[in-house]
Design a protein around this motif. Structure first.
Motif, PDB file in Angstrom:
ATOM      1  N   ASP A  68       0.741  -1.260   0.320  1.00 19.21           N
ATOM      2  CA  ASP A  68      -0.254  -0.544   0.036  1.00 19.21           C
ATOM      3  C   ASP A  68       0.899   1.701  -0.006  1.00 19.21           C
ATOM      4  OD1 ASP A  68      -2.822  -1.173   0.016  1.00 19.21           O
ATOM      5  OD2 ASP A  68      -2.508  -1.676   1.803  1.00 19.21           O
ATOM      6  N   GLU A  69       1.998   1.340  -0.011  1.00 21.14           N
ATOM      7  CA  GLU A  69       3.370   1.853   0.082  1.00 21.14           C
ATOM      8  C   GLU A  69       2.847   3.547  -0.620  1.00 21.14           C
ATOM      9  OE1 GLU A  69       4.549   3.447   2.661  1.00 21.14           O
ATOM     10  OE2 GLU A  69       3.441   1.662   4.334  1.00 21.14           O
ATOM     11  N   PRO A  70       3.218   2.817  -1.863  1.00 20.70           N
ATOM     12  CA  PRO A  70       2.794   3.124  -3.461  1.00 20.70           C
ATOM     13  C   PRO A  70       1.292   4.222  -3.349  1.00 20.70           C
ATOM     14  CG  PRO A  70       3.763   1.395  -3.775  1.00 20.70           C
ATOM     15  CD  PRO A  70       3.616   1.282  -2.703  1.00 20.70           C
ATOM     16  N   LEU A  71      -0.085   3.678  -3.526  1.00 22.99           N
ATOM     17  CA  LEU A  71      -0.813   4.496  -3.082  1.00 22.99           C
ATOM     18  C   LEU A  71      -0.798   5.526  -2.215  1.00 22.99           C
ATOM     19  CD1 LEU A  71      -3.136   3.867  -4.701  1.00 22.99           C
ATOM     20  CD2 LEU A  71      -3.924   2.664  -2.427  1.00 22.99           C
ATOM     21  N   ARG A  72      -0.089   5.303  -0.959  1.00 20.24           N
ATOM     22  CA  ARG A  72      -0.071   6.744  -0.499  1.00 20.24           C
ATOM     23  C   ARG A  72       0.936   7.245  -0.304  1.00 20.24           C
ATOM     24  NH1 ARG A  72       2.623   7.492   4.264  1.00 20.24           N
ATOM     25  NH2 ARG A  72       4.238   5.918   3.519  1.00 20.24           N
ATOM     26  N   LEU A  73       2.062   7.057  -0.713  1.00 22.39           N
ATOM     27  CA  LEU A  73       2.862   8.613  -1.326  1.00 22.39           C
ATOM     28  C   LEU A  73       2.098   9.081  -2.815  1.00 22.39           C
ATOM     29  CD1 LEU A  73       6.426   6.715  -1.647  1.00 22.39           C
ATOM     30  CD2 LEU A  73       5.398   8.059  -0.639  1.00 22.39           C
ATOM     31  N   VAL A  74       1.743   8.406  -3.395  1.00 22.27           N
ATOM     32  CA  VAL A  74       1.212   8.852  -4.788  1.00 22.27           C
ATOM     33  C   VAL A  74      -0.191  10.295  -4.013  1.00 22.27           C
ATOM     34  CG1 VAL A  74      -1.179   8.826  -6.702  1.00 22.27           C
ATOM     35  CG2 VAL A  74       0.902   7.075  -5.908  1.00 22.27           C
ATOM     36  N   ARG A  75      -0.895   9.916  -2.799  1.00 23.11           N
ATOM     37  CA  ARG A  75      -1.905  10.448  -2.577  1.00 23.11           C
ATOM     38  C   ARG A  75      -1.172  11.471  -2.124  1.00 23.11           C
ATOM     39  NH1 ARG A  75      -5.548   5.166  -0.197  1.00 23.11           N
ATOM     40  NH2 ARG A  75      -6.758   4.521  -2.394  1.00 23.11           N
ATOM     41  N   THR A  76      -0.385  11.641  -1.676  1.00 18.27           N
ATOM     42  CA  THR A  76       0.435  12.196  -0.283  1.00 18.27           C
ATOM     43  C   THR A  76       0.948  13.985  -1.546  1.00 18.27           C
ATOM     44  OG1 THR A  76       1.059  11.459   0.987  1.00 18.27           O
ATOM     45  CG2 THR A  76       2.392  13.440   0.617  1.00 18.27           C
ATOM     46  N   TRP A  77       1.952  13.366  -2.628  1.00 18.52           N
ATOM     47  CA  TRP A  77       1.787  13.786  -3.598  1.00 18.52           C
ATOM     48  C   TRP A  77       0.671  14.668  -4.312  1.00 18.52           C
ATOM     49  CZ3 TRP A  77       5.549   9.711  -5.380  1.00 18.52           C
ATOM     50  CH2 TRP A  77       6.391   9.821  -5.476  1.00 18.52           C
ATOM     51  N   ARG A  78      -0.300  14.085  -4.701  1.00 25.27           N
ATOM     52  CA  ARG A  78      -1.568  14.958  -5.355  1.00 25.27           C
ATOM     53  C   ARG A  78      -1.818  16.164  -4.315  1.00 25.27           C
ATOM     54  NH1 ARG A  78      -3.875  13.039 -10.058  1.00 25.27           N
ATOM     55  NH2 ARG A  78      -5.744  13.360  -9.194  1.00 25.27           N
ATOM     56  N   ALA A  79      -2.322  15.384  -2.943  1.00 26.16           N
ATOM     57  CA  ALA A  79      -2.502  16.592  -2.436  1.00 26.16           C
ATOM     58  C   ALA A  79      -1.528  17.745  -2.456  1.00 26.16           C
ATOM     59  CB  ALA A  79      -2.312  16.371  -0.779  1.00 26.16           C
ATOM     60  N   ALA A  80      -0.521  17.254  -2.518  1.00 25.32           N
ATOM     61  CA  ALA A  80       0.557  19.197  -2.961  1.00 25.32           C
ATOM     62  C   ALA A  80      -0.145  19.572  -3.763  1.00 25.32           C
ATOM     63  CB  ALA A  80       2.145  18.709  -2.266  1.00 25.32           C
TER      64      ALA A  80
END
Lengths: 460, 206
Positions: A372-384
């Motif tokens: 699940d880590e890549p999914l969390r990273l993607v969401r973090t970057w998109r939020a930024a």
């Protein structure tokens, strides 16, 4: 028996070397057998008064006497020449140089060539050929069939010279060095750009005014405008009295930034049985990290070719990220960094902190999406506010054999499909890079770039 | 068994048979001259051994065919499985023993091809011992030293011709000299067999 703490059997250590450390030419059992046979047959012939019996042993004795009289004078020298610069995949090559030393040196060279993941090759070669150098040096080109990238073990060659079927040399070993195989790059077309461009120069027209080639508008001359920007034709049309000058204003040029984030926490091959560390990964099949390196190198090459900036982040090794920059030299640095990316101990166990990405940079994440880590990273970057493109680097898997593995893979596959569906639902493009999908990747990137260009609000 | 289970079983069997993990490992590519695989040398050895023994036994009357065939099969198996110089020497001695029954006086010219075959057998055994079946030998390496072999066989033929001319004249002094020569050769062979090998400073880093 044990000599000096080393296990010795039949005069040799466990590594095959002589226990007494002696090297050089020595006669073999072939000589002893020929002498014993010849003497026995001579004696038999004398005792029986039969010349024909004695004659059968004569050739062996004569050949042995000839060989004994011509003792090899010089040792066989073997050198493995390997290029010092990093190799590209499929080109792990080297040249073995064999120098017999003198005309009375070795006449036959026995080679046992081994390399990780390859079948050992046994060869018996003539020490001298017609194409040999004047000093008798013979070159034997060697090449591996590996498609793997990163640090790779290369050739180990055991060399043994023999002379006249009677003399043999102690075997020597050459090679054994590791080489860095850098990933190759596939040609890609246009790539998606970030929402905002940065810098004062670059290949892309920015939205602000400045020196560039793309026309923005025609504007009355103001202090600070350059005289060469005056559009005399428009001025003549709009202001025949020349009381107002008109200048052509253009968009400034700018550059885009891209950050390649390689998820090197795991390196899985097409055989699911090797995922837990058992078994050996084949060298003729790319692993997920090989695919990630290749995809990242291709994107980096395309970004640098257009004059933009590219950086590199390694999720398993967060200490030395490469900040975005442009130019061929920086591209080589990025590709070298990609080649050095590898899983580290417990890298998959801990929570990954999202790498700090420069503002207005597009992020390319190369991952297998097995957790699940890549999914969390993607969401973090998109939020930024960063556009994110996910490149799926899971290789095409072999048929899964074994019920337990089949059940495990079914669960893993369903979880992975859930993650892919979640990314799709959030509008994150996922481009598959394995197998035949790799050839369609360029088209997918082009489609993304065109979509973003037509609809400025739609960025990945 | 239901059709579903049967199809699953067939699928599993197909998977096991076509398991990509069981493919042979890739080869290391080398660029050499024309080569012969090692198994052809063993095949040639296995073909040459019966030819030698049967040729030696063919001119000796009174030999039981069953015994000859058994001995030939055993020797061929021995050389095919363990192609060592000692085995080649034993087969050469065996061929000479089979020659013992030659009745042609003073020397049968048939001995000369048998001598050449025995020498070829020794060479082939050396190659079979030094090259695994999956290895490859360059043809130029196989032919290395052919001039020496030709000279050796020519000298042997000359010796045979000399023996053919002088066999009828037996002299006690000649027999004594021959016996002394054999003993001297044996002592020389044993002495060189125990002698220390050349342990001089050799090797790439010497």
């Amino acid at each position: 028996m044990t000599v000096g703490g080393i296990i010795v059997e039949r005069g040799r250590t466990s590594r095959g070397t002589r226990a007494d450390g002696a090297r050089g030419w020595r006669t073999t059992s072939a000589r002893t057998a020929a002498v014993v046979t010849g003497v026995l047959l001579l004696a038999l012939g004398v005792l029986a008064g039969r010349a024909d019996l004695a004659l059968v042993g004569v050739p062996g004795l004569l050949a042995t006497a000839w060989a004994t009289a011509h003792r090899p004078a010089a040792p066989l020298r073997a050198t493995l020449r390997q290029p010092t610069e990093p190799s590209t995949p499929g080109e792990l090559a080297a040249t073995l140089e064999l120098t017999p030393g003198s005309r009375h040196g070795a006449d036959v060279v026995h080679l046992r060539i081994s390399a990780a993941g390859h079948r050992s090759t046994h060869l018996a070669l003539a020490a001298r050929t017609r194409g040999s150098a004047p000093d008798g040096t013979r070159q034997v080109p060697l090449r591996l069939s590996s498609v793997r990238t990163g640090p790779q073990d290369t050739f180990t060659v055991d060399v043994r010279g023999s002379s006249r079927h009677t003399w043999e040399e102690e075997p020597t070993t050459v090679g054994g060095a590791r080489r860095l195989v850098v990933p190759g790059a596939a040609p890609l077309g246009r790539l998606p750009l970030p929402r905002r461009l940065r810098g004062l120069t670059g290949p892309h027209p920015a939205r602000r005014l400045g020196d560039g080639s793309e026309l923005r508008d025609i504007h009355p001359f103001t202090p600070g405008d350059r005289l060469r920007r005056i559009d005399w034709r428009t001025t003549a049309r709009r202001s025949p009295e020349l009381d107002t000058l008109y200048v052509r204003r253009t968009y400034a040029q700018a550059e885009a930034s891209a950050v390649l984030v390689v998820d090197s926490r795991d390196d899985v091959g097409p055989d699911i049985r090797t995922w837990r560390g058992y078994g050996t990964l084949r060298v003729d099949e790319p692993t997920s990290l090989d695919l990630a390196r290749h995809a990242a190198a291709s994107v980096a090459q395309a970004v640098v070719d257009t004059g933009d900036r590219v950086g590199l982040e390694d999720l398993a090794r967060r200490r030395r990220p490469l900040p975005p920059a442009s130019g061929r030299r920086h591209l080589r640095r990025v590709i070298h960094g990609l080649a050095l990316a590898h899983p580290t101990d417990r890298a998959t166990g801990h929570r990954v902190r999202p790498p700090q990405v420069p503002a207005d940079a597009v992020v390319y994440l190369f991952t297998t999406l097995l957790d699940d880590e890549p999914l969390r990273l993607v969401r973090t970057w998109r939020a930024a506010g960063h556009p994110v493109v996910v490149v799926d680097t899971l290789p095409d898997l072999h048929p899964v054999i074994g019920n337990h593995l089949r059940i495990a893979w079914r669960i893993t596959r369903l979880e992975r499909e859930d993650r892919l569906a979640a990314l799709d639902g959030e509008g994150v493009p996922v481009i598959r890079w394995a197998g035949s999908e790799r050839h369609r990747a360029a088209t997918r990137f082009e489609t993304l770039a065109r979509t973003a260009q037509r609809t400025p609000g739609r960025h990945p | 068994m239901t059709p579903t289970r049967l199809s699953r079983l067939a699928q599993r069997t197909r998977n096991r048979l076509t398991d990509p993990a069981h493919r042979p490992l890739p080869r290391i590519t080398t660029r050499t001259g024309p080569t012969l695989p090692g198994w052809t040398l063993r095949l040639a050895l296995a073909a040459l051994t019966p030819v030698l023994l049967l040729a030696a036994a063919s001119r000796t009357p009174g030999l039981s065919p069953g015994l000859v065939l058994t001995v030939t099969a055993l020797a061929t198996t021995l050389l095919a499985l363990r192609p060592t110089p000692a085995a080649a020497g034993a087969v050469t001695v065996l061929a000479a023993v089979l020659l013992w029954g030659f009745q042609t006086e003073p020397l049968d010219p048939w001995t000369l091809p048998i001598t050449a075959l025995a020498y070829l057998l020794t060479r082939l055994t050396w190659w079979a011992a030094h090259l695994p079946p999956r290895g490859h030998a360059e043809i130029t390496a196989l032919l290395a030293g052919w001039r020496r072999d030709l000279a050796v066989l020519t000298a042997t033929t000359a010796l045979g011709a000399l023996a053919l001319l002088t066999t009828g004249t037996t002299h006690p002094l000649a027999v004594l000299l021959a016996a002394l020569a054999v003993a001297g050769t044996a002592v020389l062979a044993l002495a060189t067999g125990r002698a220390p090998r050349d342990d001089g400073p050799t090797g790439p880093d010497a």
